[in-house]
Design a protein around this motif. Sequence first.
Motif: not given
Length: 311
Positions: A47-56
Amino acid sequence: MSTVTAPRTQSPAPARPRARLDWRLRFGVLCLIWGFSFLLIKVGTEGYAPFQVTLGRLVFGTAVLAAAMAVKRERLPRGARLWGHMAVAAFLLNALPFSLFAYSELTIPSTLAGICNATSPLWGMALSLVALSEDRPTRVRVAGLGLGFLGVLTVLGAWQGFHGLDATGTAMALLASLSYPVGWIYVRRTLAGTGNSHLSMTGAQLLLATLQLAVVTPLSAGFPTHVSLVPLLAIAALGALGTGLAVLIQYGLVAEVGPTTAQMVTYFIPVIATAAGVAILGESLRWTTPVGAVIVLAGAALTQVRGRKSA
């Protein structure tokens, strides 16, 4: 320590020590949390880009450690030089490997990512021979290193030309696993003996990693255009449990049973990651994957065998 004579009064009843779960139960919980982390990464990237996953992941993990620090009334470390070293550690131990694993799982199954994670002790053994002069090799440890990398080749099916595997995604997962021992060697050389607690150091480290991703993510991935509930819940669990709570459990285990026993969790993670990926995500499993994983874990275990000190 100076003493002060106080009037004799009736002594209050001694405070009862807080009950703690048996360390074996906490060890099992830690294995499950980190074993399922690769499944959660896979779901998050749907559902989200890899960097977005990591930031979350880092935001939720930092929040858990911040709450723990508030409860224990601990403060962040001080000193510009110390924070500079922690920024490097945050990149090597959190921002970089978390991002690489997230990107790798766009093209490889979570089972393979979990097995690649098990190569960290092998990389650590190889690097320590070069970077840590006090860490002398033994025949058993060198044999374990060779056996472990033979297991990696078995997992990848090297004799078949790596058929069916995404080379880029696999390389990212292996590079993520390499980043951990590089980071720990850096920490050992620059941050040992600072006098700060593990909790405050780790809290600061996660905070810095969060800031690093907060700068990179908007530039590379932008902001989510819509909210995907299940992937978001997976990211929240990945951060709060796999990054926040797991660190607290790990430090408790190290303090109670020692680092050697606590590190044994490494050998259970790929087993749980593989079982979760196959049973829940329906990922396929070739015979080379479990066979190679067993060889990798055997080699990794041998690299941790210490020679007897001469009298």
